[in-house]
Design a protein around this motif. Structure first.
Motif, short mmCIF file in Angstrom:
data_model
loop_
_atom_site.label_atom_id
_atom_site.label_comp_id
_atom_site.label_asym_id
_atom_site.label_seq_id
_atom_site.Cartn_x
_atom_site.Cartn_y
_atom_site.Cartn_z
N SER A 1 -22.55 23.04 18.73
CA SER A 1 -22.07 24.44 18.50
C SER A 1 -21.13 24.78 17.13
N VAL A 2 -20.90 25.86 16.98
CA VAL A 2 -20.03 26.23 15.99
C VAL A 2 -18.59 26.04 16.30
N ARG A 3 -18.13 25.88 17.27
CA ARG A 3 -16.71 25.61 17.94
C ARG A 3 -15.99 24.55 16.80
N GLY A 4 -14.87 25.21 16.29
CA GLY A 4 -14.02 24.73 15.56
C GLY A 4 -14.39 24.23 13.91
N ARG A 5 -15.71 25.05 13.60
CA ARG A 5 -16.29 24.77 12.45
C ARG A 5 -16.56 26.06 11.48
N VAL A 6 -16.01 27.31 12.03
CA VAL A 6 -16.31 28.64 11.59
C VAL A 6 -15.17 29.46 11.56
N VAL A 7 -15.42 30.36 10.36
CA VAL A 7 -14.31 31.50 10.17
C VAL A 7 -14.86 33.02 10.52
N SER A 8 -13.95 33.82 10.93
CA SER A 8 -14.36 34.80 11.15
C SER A 8 -14.59 35.97 9.94
N GLU A 9 -15.66 36.49 10.06
CA GLU A 9 -16.05 37.48 8.80
C GLU A 9 -14.87 38.39 8.41
N ARG A 10 -13.87 38.54 9.32
CA ARG A 10 -12.52 39.45 8.95
C ARG A 10 -11.68 38.72 8.34
N GLU A 11 -11.60 37.10 8.33
CA GLU A 11 -10.66 36.46 7.42
C GLU A 11 -11.55 35.83 6.28
N ALA A 12 -12.76 35.97 6.08
CA ALA A 12 -13.59 35.18 5.18
C ALA A 12 -13.29 35.46 3.93
N GLY A 13 -13.69 36.82 3.27
CA GLY A 13 -13.64 36.85 1.97
C GLY A 13 -14.99 37.11 1.67
N GLU A 14 -15.25 36.40 0.52
CA GLU A 14 -16.81 36.46 -0.17
C GLU A 14 -17.27 35.41 0.43
N LEU A 15 -18.77 35.95 1.09
CA LEU A 15 -19.50 35.23 1.68
C LEU A 15 -20.10 33.89 0.96
N GLU A 16 -20.18 34.07 -0.34
CA GLU A 16 -20.73 33.02 -1.30
C GLU A 16 -19.68 31.94 -1.23
N ALA A 17 -18.39 31.90 -0.79
CA ALA A 17 -17.47 30.96 -0.94
C ALA A 17 -17.70 30.14 0.37
N HIS A 18 -18.52 30.58 1.12
CA HIS A 18 -18.58 29.60 2.56
C HIS A 18 -19.84 29.26 2.95
N VAL A 19 -20.77 29.07 1.76
CA VAL A 19 -22.02 28.64 1.75
C VAL A 19 -22.09 26.87 2.49
N THR A 20 -22.77 26.78 3.35
CA THR A 20 -22.54 25.14 3.64
C THR A 20 -24.15 24.99 4.43
N ASP A 21 -24.60 23.95 4.71
CA ASP A 21 -25.91 23.48 5.03
C ASP A 21 -25.93 23.17 6.51
N TRP A 22 -24.78 22.83 7.05
CA TRP A 22 -25.09 22.53 8.69
C TRP A 22 -25.36 23.18 9.53
N PRO A 23 -25.53 24.50 9.37
CA PRO A 23 -26.05 25.35 10.44
C PRO A 23 -27.51 25.33 10.45
N GLY A 24 -27.97 24.87 9.44
CA GLY A 24 -29.57 24.81 9.29
C GLY A 24 -30.26 23.31 9.50
N ARG A 25 -29.29 22.61 10.07
CA ARG A 25 -29.84 21.29 10.40
C ARG A 25 -29.57 20.95 11.80
N LEU A 26 -30.44 19.84 12.36
CA LEU A 26 -30.08 19.43 13.68
C LEU A 26 -28.99 18.74 13.67
N PRO A 27 -28.19 19.01 14.88
CA PRO A 27 -26.77 18.29 14.83
C PRO A 27 -27.01 16.82 15.26
N ARG A 28 -26.04 16.04 14.53
CA ARG A 28 -26.06 14.69 14.97
C ARG A 28 -25.32 14.45 16.01
N ARG A 29 -26.17 13.36 17.15
CA ARG A 29 -25.47 13.14 18.37
C ARG A 29 -24.07 12.41 18.05
#
Length: 154
Positions: A121-149
Motif C-alpha cells: 500500500s501507499v501508507r506512509g509513502r505519499v503526499v497529498s496533491e494539496r501539499e505536493a507542488g510540482e508533480l515532476e519533483a515527486h517522480v518515483t518508480d515504486w508504484p509501478g513495481r511489485l512490492p518486496r515482501r
C-alpha cells in the motif's frame, strides 16, 4: 472444495460486490501519473489524489469521487483493456492477465491489514496533491513495481 469466485468467474461475470471486493485498498491507482507527450511513456509519482485517505488508503468520497475529481477513472472489465498504468500488484490487472491474487490480498489472507504490512500500500509513502507542488519533483518508480515482501512484524 469450492474455489473462490475470482478463480471461477471472468471479470465480466462478477457481481458488483465481487468486483468491488477485488480492490485490495493499496491506493496505488490513486497516485498521479505523468504521461510524456512525445513518446507516451509513463512516470509514476508519490502524489496522492486529494480524496485519498493516506492512512486507510481508501477514497474519502468513493460514491461521489467522479463528480469531485472528474478525471477519476472508473474501472470496468472493458476499460481494463485500455489502461496501462495499473500497478502489477493490482487484482484487476492480475486477473485480466490470467494471474492469481497475491498472498497479501485481503481476499486471500483474510486480513485487510496485510496489504499494508506487506509494503503493497501507499501508507506512509505519499503526499497529498494539496501539499505536493510540482508533480515532476515527486517522480518515483515504486508504484509501478511489485512490492518486496517485508518480514512480519512481531
Amino acid at each position: 472444495m469450492t474455489l473462490p469466485f475470482w478463480k471461477t468467474k471472468t471479470l465480466a461475470e462478477m457481481s458488483a460486490a465481487e468486483w468491488e471486493s477485488l480492490c485490495d485498498g493499496c491506493g496505488r491507482c490513486c497516485l498521479h501519473k505523468l504521461r510524456d507527450a512525445d513518446d507516451d511513456s509513463l512516470a509514476h509519482t508519490n502524489v496522492a489524489c486529494r480524496l485519498l485517505d493516506t492512512e486507510t488508503c481508501r477514497c474519502r468520497d468513493y460514491a461521489r469521487r467522479r463528480r469531485r475529481v472528474p478525471d477519476c477513472i472508473q474501472l470496468t472489465p472493458a476499460s481494463l483493456a485500455t489502461i496501462d498504468w495499473l500497478p502489477p500488484s493490482c487484482a484487476y490487472r492480475r486477473l485480466a492477465e490470467g494471474r492469481d491474487l497475491l498472498w497479501w490480498h485481503p481476499l486471500v489472507s483474510g486480513d485487510p491489514e496485510t496489504v499494508h504490512s506487506s509494503g503493497a500500500s501507499v501508507r506512509g509513502r505519499v503526499v497529498s496533491e494539496r501539499e505536493a507542488g510540482e508533480l515532476e519533483a515527486h517522480v518515483t518508480d515504486w508504484p509501478g513495481r511489485l512490492p518486496r515482501r517485508r518480514p512480519a512484524r512481531s
